[in-house]
Design an enzyme around this catalytic site. Sequence first.
Site, short mmCIF file in Angstrom:
data_model
loop_
_atom_site.label_atom_id
_atom_site.label_comp_id
_atom_site.label_asym_id
_atom_site.label_seq_id
_atom_site.Cartn_x
_atom_site.Cartn_y
_atom_site.Cartn_z
N TYR A 144 7.56 -0.34 15.27
CA TYR A 144 6.18 0.13 15.12
C TYR A 144 5.49 -0.58 13.95
CZ TYR A 144 2.38 3.61 14.68
OH TYR A 144 1.17 4.25 14.61
N LYS A 148 2.69 -3.39 14.49
CA LYS A 148 1.30 -3.18 14.06
C LYS A 148 0.87 -4.25 13.05
CE LYS A 148 -0.02 0.75 16.10
NZ LYS A 148 -1.23 0.92 16.89
N ASN A 173 -2.09 9.58 8.68
CA ASN A 173 -1.70 10.73 9.53
C ASN A 173 -2.89 11.60 9.93
OD1 ASN A 173 0.59 9.91 7.77
ND2 ASN A 173 1.70 11.36 9.05
N ARG A 185 5.92 14.90 15.86
CA ARG A 185 5.31 14.71 14.53
C ARG A 185 5.29 16.03 13.79
NH1 ARG A 185 0.32 10.66 15.99
NH2 ARG A 185 0.58 11.51 18.08
N GLY A 204 14.88 15.99 4.77
CA GLY A 204 15.04 15.74 3.34
C GLY A 204 14.78 17.02 2.56
N ARG A 210 2.42 13.40 2.65
CA ARG A 210 1.53 12.73 3.59
C ARG A 210 0.13 13.27 3.30
NH1 ARG A 210 5.69 10.45 4.23
NH2 ARG A 210 6.71 9.79 6.16
N ASP A 272 12.09 6.70 5.89
CA ASP A 272 10.95 7.64 5.89
C ASP A 272 10.17 7.45 4.58
OD1 ASP A 272 10.65 10.62 7.52
OD2 ASP A 272 9.53 10.34 5.67
N ARG A 276 2.50 9.03 0.67
CA ARG A 276 1.47 8.29 1.39
C ARG A 276 0.12 8.96 1.17
NH1 ARG A 276 2.66 7.98 7.35
NH2 ARG A 276 4.11 6.31 6.94
P1 NAD Z 1 -0.58 9.12 21.42
O1 NAD Z 1 0.87 8.83 21.66
O2 NAD Z 1 -1.08 10.50 21.68
O3 NAD Z 1 -1.49 8.13 22.25
C1 NAD Z 1 -1.11 6.82 22.56
C2 NAD Z 1 -1.54 6.56 24.00
O4 NAD Z 1 -1.20 5.21 24.35
C3 NAD Z 1 -0.83 7.47 24.99
O5 NAD Z 1 -1.77 8.01 25.90
C4 NAD Z 1 0.15 6.54 25.69
O6 NAD Z 1 0.48 6.95 26.99
C5 NAD Z 1 -0.62 5.22 25.64
N1 NAD Z 1 0.25 4.04 25.74
C6 NAD Z 1 1.42 3.79 25.10
N2 NAD Z 1 1.88 2.58 25.44
C7 NAD Z 1 0.99 2.06 26.34
C8 NAD Z 1 0.94 0.84 27.07
N3 NAD Z 1 1.89 -0.08 26.95
N4 NAD Z 1 -0.12 0.63 27.91
C9 NAD Z 1 -1.09 1.59 28.04
N5 NAD Z 1 -1.08 2.76 27.38
C10 NAD Z 1 -0.05 2.98 26.53
O7 NAD Z 1 -0.88 8.70 19.91
P2 NAD Z 1 -2.21 8.84 19.04
O8 NAD Z 1 -1.88 9.67 17.87
O9 NAD Z 1 -3.36 9.18 19.89
O10 NAD Z 1 -2.37 7.34 18.52
C11 NAD Z 1 -3.33 6.45 19.07
C12 NAD Z 1 -3.31 5.16 18.28
O11 NAD Z 1 -3.65 5.40 16.92
C13 NAD Z 1 -1.97 4.43 18.30
O12 NAD Z 1 -2.20 3.05 18.41
C14 NAD Z 1 -1.40 4.76 16.96
O13 NAD Z 1 -0.52 3.76 16.50
C15 NAD Z 1 -2.64 4.86 16.09
N6 NAD Z 1 -2.41 5.73 14.92
C16 NAD Z 1 -2.37 7.08 15.06
C17 NAD Z 1 -2.13 7.87 13.94
C18 NAD Z 1 -2.08 9.38 14.01
O14 NAD Z 1 -1.76 10.02 13.00
N7 NAD Z 1 -2.41 10.02 15.11
C19 NAD Z 1 -1.91 7.27 12.68
C20 NAD Z 1 -1.92 5.88 12.61
C21 NAD Z 1 -2.20 5.12 13.72
N1 UDP Z 2 9.03 15.75 9.16
C1 UDP Z 2 9.71 16.92 8.87
N2 UDP Z 2 10.04 17.74 9.90
C2 UDP Z 2 9.72 17.46 11.20
C3 UDP Z 2 9.01 16.27 11.49
C4 UDP Z 2 8.69 15.42 10.44
O1 UDP Z 2 10.00 17.23 7.70
O2 UDP Z 2 10.05 18.28 12.06
C5 UDP Z 2 8.64 14.86 8.04
C6 UDP Z 2 9.03 13.41 8.23
O3 UDP Z 2 10.34 13.19 7.74
C7 UDP Z 2 7.98 12.70 7.40
C8 UDP Z 2 6.75 13.59 7.53
O4 UDP Z 2 7.24 14.85 7.99
O5 UDP Z 2 8.37 12.66 6.05
C9 UDP Z 2 5.72 13.08 8.53
O6 UDP Z 2 6.40 12.77 9.73
P1 UDP Z 2 5.66 12.38 11.08
O7 UDP Z 2 6.72 12.13 12.08
O8 UDP Z 2 4.62 13.37 11.39
O9 UDP Z 2 4.86 11.03 10.76
P2 UDP Z 2 5.13 9.74 9.84
O10 UDP Z 2 4.10 9.84 8.77
O11 UDP Z 2 6.50 9.75 9.27
O12 UDP Z 2 4.92 8.61 10.77
#
Ligand code: NAD
Ligand code: UDP
Length: 314
Positions: A144, A148, A173, A185, A204, A210, A272, A276
């Site tokens: 990931y 990215k 997040n 998550r 932990g 976060r 982990d 952040r």
């Molecule tokens: P999510 O998993 O709910 O949504 C991701 C979507 O992408 C899903 O609908 C999934 O089916 C689709 N997908 C995955 N692989 C695919 C592929 N190969 N082709 C077409 N569709 C595909 O996650 P989200 O939280 O909505 O995240 C959306 C975007 O934002 C992601 O790129 C993620 O990396 C980024 N992002 C999210 C967060 C967050 O906290 N939610 C933080 C940082 C970055």
């Molecule tokens: N975490 C936790 N319990 C859970 C899921 C996650 O303590 O059931 C912690 C995880 O170890 C991390 C933080 O929560 O430190 C955020 O995790 P998440 O998977 O939501 O996203 P990340 O920021 O790590 O991508």
Amino acid sequence: MHEALVTGGSGFLGSHLCDALLARGDSVLCVDNFFTSQRSNVKHLIGRTDFELLRHDVVFPLHVEVDRIFNLACPASPVHYQFDPVQTTKTSVIGAINMLGLAKRLGIRVLQASTSEVYGDPTIHPQDEGYWGRVNPIGPRSCYDEGKRCAETLFFDYHRQNNLEIKVMRIFNTYGPRMHPNDGRVVSNFIIQAMKNEPITIYGDGTQTRSFCYVDDLIGGMLAFMDSPPELTGPVNFGNPHECSMLELAERILQLVDSRSKLDFMPLPQDDPLQRCPDITIAKTKLGWEPRVNLEDGLKETVSWFRHVIDNPK
Ligand code: NAD
Ligand code: UDP
């Protein structure tokens, strides 16, 4: 009015973005392979003449006519992106190449949903966009994080080489309604566990931090960034600078849900990040954007949504 392509459009953030675009009069082509989402997130939009849903994997080229691309396709939860790490890297890297190629052919602007994970386990705090990060290239999160990071490289190379208009958004997040209940998550895990009076799984000692941004704030930022002048390519951090430990988060959720759950301490997953928090000076000064929803209010909305999901199983 624009014709927007939203990849990952039926996911958590994508579905809120589709709603927001349609609400302001744009039309939407929502593309998703449903790897981590269900059609139910966009079910309410199906049948609208300004909305189209296409099952497609962004790893394969896509030939459509649109005038903006929001590239969100990628699993975001560590549990999901580690399930098939090779596919995760392919989605980020080949998906980015395909979307950038489409943008180049059409001469249109493209936004990348990048992530705070590009900073890895950071040594500076809060993280600003000038920080290059501390990422393990060969660990379980690397598919990931490095995927990215490579996508960001591709965006900037297409910008320099082809003069493409790019917007690289580093999302911290984000939480809210429509997170998948089994997403893995932390916010969804803790809420579901608290509602069922099951142990709260703290990884932990729970002192890792976060900074949680409510989804409506994030989507407002995404639209403002996409609409900003071409010079503002990013990367720009988007998130809520209010930092919180996992123990604090658990306590707030237990109170809100009025739960009898106990805390269950489990091993901290490898790599982990321990802390952040976004520095959002650029988003504030260049876009006038900052989050408005505090954690308490955002969690209340999220809890009531999960109650609805649990009370109305499909
Ligand atoms: P999510 O998993 O709910 O949504 C991701 C979507 O992408 C899903 O609908 C999934 O089916 C689709 N997908 C995955 N692989 C695919 C592929 N190969 N082709 C077409 N569709 C595909 O996650 P989200 O939280 O909505 O995240 C959306 C975007 O934002 C992601 O790129 C993620 O990396 C980024 N992002 C999210 C967060 C967050 O906290 N939610 C933080 C940082 C970055
Ligand atoms: N975490 C936790 N319990 C859970 C899921 C996650 O303590 O059931 C912690 C995880 O170890 C991390 C933080 O929560 O430190 C955020 O995790 P998440 O998977 O939501 O996203 P990340 O920021 O790590 O991508």
